[in-house]
Design an enzyme around this catalytic site. Structure first.
Site, PDB file in Angstrom:
ATOM      1  N   LYS A   1       9.870  43.797  18.702  1.00 48.02           N
ATOM      2  CA  LYS A   1      10.832  44.562  19.519  1.00 48.02           C
ATOM      3  C   LYS A   1      10.306  45.967  19.783  1.00 48.02           C
ATOM      4  O   LYS A   1       9.869  46.657  18.876  1.00 48.02           O
ATOM      5  CB  LYS A   1      12.199  44.607  18.827  1.00 48.02           C
ATOM      6  CG  LYS A   1      13.250  45.261  19.695  1.00 48.02           C
ATOM      7  CD  LYS A   1      14.659  44.950  19.226  1.00 48.02           C
ATOM      8  CE  LYS A   1      15.707  45.655  20.074  1.00 48.02           C
ATOM      9  NZ  LYS A   1      15.685  45.243  21.479  1.00 48.02           N
TER      10      LYS A   1
ATOM     11  N   HIS B   1      15.603  43.809  13.497  1.00 44.74           N
ATOM     12  CA  HIS B   1      15.036  42.919  14.521  1.00 44.74           C
ATOM     13  C   HIS B   1      13.601  42.562  14.166  1.00 44.74           C
ATOM     14  O   HIS B   1      12.985  43.209  13.314  1.00 44.74           O
ATOM     15  CB  HIS B   1      15.045  43.583  15.906  1.00 44.74           C
ATOM     16  CG  HIS B   1      16.366  43.486  16.612  1.00 44.74           C
ATOM     17  ND1 HIS B   1      17.346  44.432  16.473  1.00 44.74           N
ATOM     18  CD2 HIS B   1      16.867  42.546  17.472  1.00 44.74           C
ATOM     19  CE1 HIS B   1      18.396  44.088  17.212  1.00 44.74           C
ATOM     20  NE2 HIS B   1      18.138  42.949  17.834  1.00 44.74           N
TER      21      HIS B   1
HETATM   22  N1  LIG Z   1      20.880  41.356  26.277  1.00 45.34           N
HETATM   23  C1  LIG Z   1      20.537  40.528  25.285  1.00 45.34           C
HETATM   24  O1  LIG Z   1      21.352  39.764  24.748  1.00 45.34           O
HETATM   25  C2  LIG Z   1      19.105  40.519  24.817  1.00 45.34           C
HETATM   26  C3  LIG Z   1      18.664  39.571  23.892  1.00 45.34           C
HETATM   27  C4  LIG Z   1      17.322  39.545  23.554  1.00 45.34           C
HETATM   28  C5  LIG Z   1      16.441  40.456  24.127  1.00 45.34           C
HETATM   29  N2  LIG Z   1      16.914  41.394  24.992  1.00 45.34           N
HETATM   30  C6  LIG Z   1      16.048  42.333  25.695  1.00 45.34           C
HETATM   31  O2  LIG Z   1      15.421  41.598  26.740  1.00 45.34           O
HETATM   32  C7  LIG Z   1      14.134  42.153  27.005  1.00 45.34           C
HETATM   33  C8  LIG Z   1      13.068  41.049  26.886  1.00 45.34           C
HETATM   34  O3  LIG Z   1      13.017  40.581  25.551  1.00 45.34           O
HETATM   35  P1  LIG Z   1      11.874  39.569  25.073  1.00 45.34           P
HETATM   36  O4  LIG Z   1      12.036  39.420  23.607  1.00 45.34           O
HETATM   37  O5  LIG Z   1      11.865  38.356  25.938  1.00 45.34           O
HETATM   38  O6  LIG Z   1      10.575  40.472  25.385  1.00 45.34           O
HETATM   39  P2  LIG Z   1       9.076  39.995  25.635  1.00 45.34           P
HETATM   40  O7  LIG Z   1       8.812  38.726  24.882  1.00 45.34           O
HETATM   41  O8  LIG Z   1       8.207  41.197  25.371  1.00 45.34           O
HETATM   42  O9  LIG Z   1       9.037  39.612  27.183  1.00 45.34           O
HETATM   43  C9  LIG Z   1       9.088  40.571  28.212  1.00 45.34           C
HETATM   44  C10 LIG Z   1       8.458  39.943  29.439  1.00 45.34           C
HETATM   45  O10 LIG Z   1       8.615  40.854  30.518  1.00 45.34           O
HETATM   46  C11 LIG Z   1       7.388  40.880  31.235  1.00 45.34           C
HETATM   47  N3  LIG Z   1       7.202  42.132  31.963  1.00 45.34           N
HETATM   48  C12 LIG Z   1       7.124  43.380  31.460  1.00 45.34           C
HETATM   49  N4  LIG Z   1       6.901  44.262  32.433  1.00 45.34           N
HETATM   50  C13 LIG Z   1       6.801  43.553  33.584  1.00 45.34           C
HETATM   51  C14 LIG Z   1       6.545  43.910  34.933  1.00 45.34           C
HETATM   52  N5  LIG Z   1       6.346  45.183  35.302  1.00 45.34           N
HETATM   53  N6  LIG Z   1       6.542  42.919  35.842  1.00 45.34           N
HETATM   54  C15 LIG Z   1       6.742  41.638  35.474  1.00 45.34           C
HETATM   55  N7  LIG Z   1       6.967  41.225  34.209  1.00 45.34           N
HETATM   56  C16 LIG Z   1       6.996  42.190  33.278  1.00 45.34           C
HETATM   57  C17 LIG Z   1       6.334  40.734  30.162  1.00 45.34           C
HETATM   58  O11 LIG Z   1       5.113  40.342  30.781  1.00 45.34           O
HETATM   59  P3  LIG Z   1       3.700  40.704  30.098  1.00 45.34           P
HETATM   60  O12 LIG Z   1       3.577  39.762  28.926  1.00 45.34           O
HETATM   61  O13 LIG Z   1       2.738  40.451  31.201  1.00 45.34           O
HETATM   62  O14 LIG Z   1       3.783  42.134  29.667  1.00 45.34           O
HETATM   63  C18 LIG Z   1       6.955  39.656  29.295  1.00 45.34           C
HETATM   64  O15 LIG Z   1       6.686  38.371  29.794  1.00 45.34           O
HETATM   65  C19 LIG Z   1      13.963  43.303  26.006  1.00 45.34           C
HETATM   66  O16 LIG Z   1      14.377  44.498  26.623  1.00 45.34           O
HETATM   67  C20 LIG Z   1      14.935  42.947  24.886  1.00 45.34           C
HETATM   68  O17 LIG Z   1      15.377  44.062  24.154  1.00 45.34           O
HETATM   69  C21 LIG Z   1      18.224  41.434  25.348  1.00 45.34           C
END
Ligand SMILES: NC(=O)c1ccc[n+]([C@@H]2O[C@H](COP(=O)([O-])OP(=O)(O)OC[C@H]3O[C@@H](n4cnc5c(N)ncnc54)[C@H](OP(=O)(O)O)[C@@H]3O)[C@@H](O)[C@H]2O)c1
Length: 229
Positions: free
Chosen positions: A137, A133
């Site tokens: 991540k 990844h």
């Molecule tokens: N199921 C699937 O198919 C799939 C696919 C891709 C990713 N994922 C998962 O999805 C999640 C997000 O991935 P991503 O790549 O989008 O991550 P990311 O770019 O780090 O985005 C996470 C977001 O969540 C916000 N956040 C974190 N803690 C928070 C809180 N307490 N209150 C409100 N907002 C909060 C962060 O805000 P801040 O910037 O303010 O911290 C950020 O905007 C991860 O767990 C990843 O492993 C799953």
């Protein structure tokens, strides 16, 4: 038919990609995106479904708000600990909830194939699950690798994934590569899945959101969204 109003929790890579996609779709409308510190209850009052792509620290609040406002939930957040996983199960007693650590069609199919292979091959085969990844991540092994490992263990009648070897690599901007290898000294079987864009996960999450609206309370996975008759 009225458009389905979608709230997004998490304004990161996935949240932004989701919001951009909803804009172009006739049957969906964006109710809003929940940022850190914003009023989630107010957002959910004007939503038919919430999609959570925040991080584990955000998911606790999303679960509470989804229950409080009786809004169906699609959660794709990986790296949930045991306490949050229990909360997820409790929430599913009150509302329809799709939880999947990988929303892609390909991984859903691969999971079925891996299950069948593990059932047939049994414990004589060593299983290695390797994933690559992007460098941003936060969790490792990936939620998808763990989910595939759990499928193998379950198919082999094992209580844990202790006998499965996980390998994780963080490189560049890779959206997600997984490989499951089953081998003995004389035979090797390999399954692999690769995506070139996170749009694949966005499309899966939107498919889950359309599906979950109108389902009875319960905990569902992409297997249900894609394959339930
Ligand atoms: N199921 C699937 O198919 C799939 C696919 C891709 C990713 N994922 C998962 O999805 C999640 C997000 O991935 P991503 O790549 O989008 O991550 P990311 O770019 O780090 O985005 C996470 C977001 O969540 C916000 N956040 C974190 N803690 C928070 C809180 N307490 N209150 C409100 N907002 C909060 C962060 O805000 P801040 O910037 O303010 O911290 C950020 O905007 C991860 O767990 C990843 O492993 C799953």
């Amino acid at each position: 038919m009225n458009s389905i109003r979608i709230a997004i929790a998490g304004a990161g890579r996935m949240g932004q990609a989701l919001a951009a996609s909803i804009d172009g779709l006739p049957d969906l409308v964006l109710a809003g995106v929940w940022h850190r510190g914003a009023d989630l209850d107010a957002l959910l009052k004007k939503a038919d479904v919430v999609i959570d792509f925040s991080l584990p620290q955000g998911t606790e609040a999303v679960l509470a708000a989804a229950i409080g406002n009786q809004v169906p939930l699609v959660c794709g957040v990986s790296g949930l600990d045991d306490k949050l996983t229990r909360r997820l199960h409790e929430a599913a007693l009150h509302l329809p909830l799709v939880y999947d650590r990988n929303m892609s069609l390909g991984i859903a199919v691969l999971e079925r194939s891996v299950r069948e292979a593990a059932t047939t091959l049994g414990t004589a085969f060593e299983v290695v699950i390797a994933e690559v990844h992007h460098v941003h991540k936060k969790d490792a092994p990936s939620g998808t690798a763990l989910k595939l490992g759990e499928a193998v263990a379950e198919a082999r009648g094992e209580a844990s994934t202790d006998r499965i070897k996980f390998e994780s690599e963080r490189r560049g901007e890779v959206p997600g590569d997984h490989q499951v290898t089953m081998r003995t000294p004389t035979e090797t079987l390999a399954f692999s899945h690769s995506v070139t864009t996170r749009q694949v996960f966005v499309d899966g999450a939107l498919r889950a959101a359309r599906w979950v609206v109108g389902q009875p309370p319960g905990l569902y996975a992409m297997q249900d969204v894609l394959f339930r008759p």
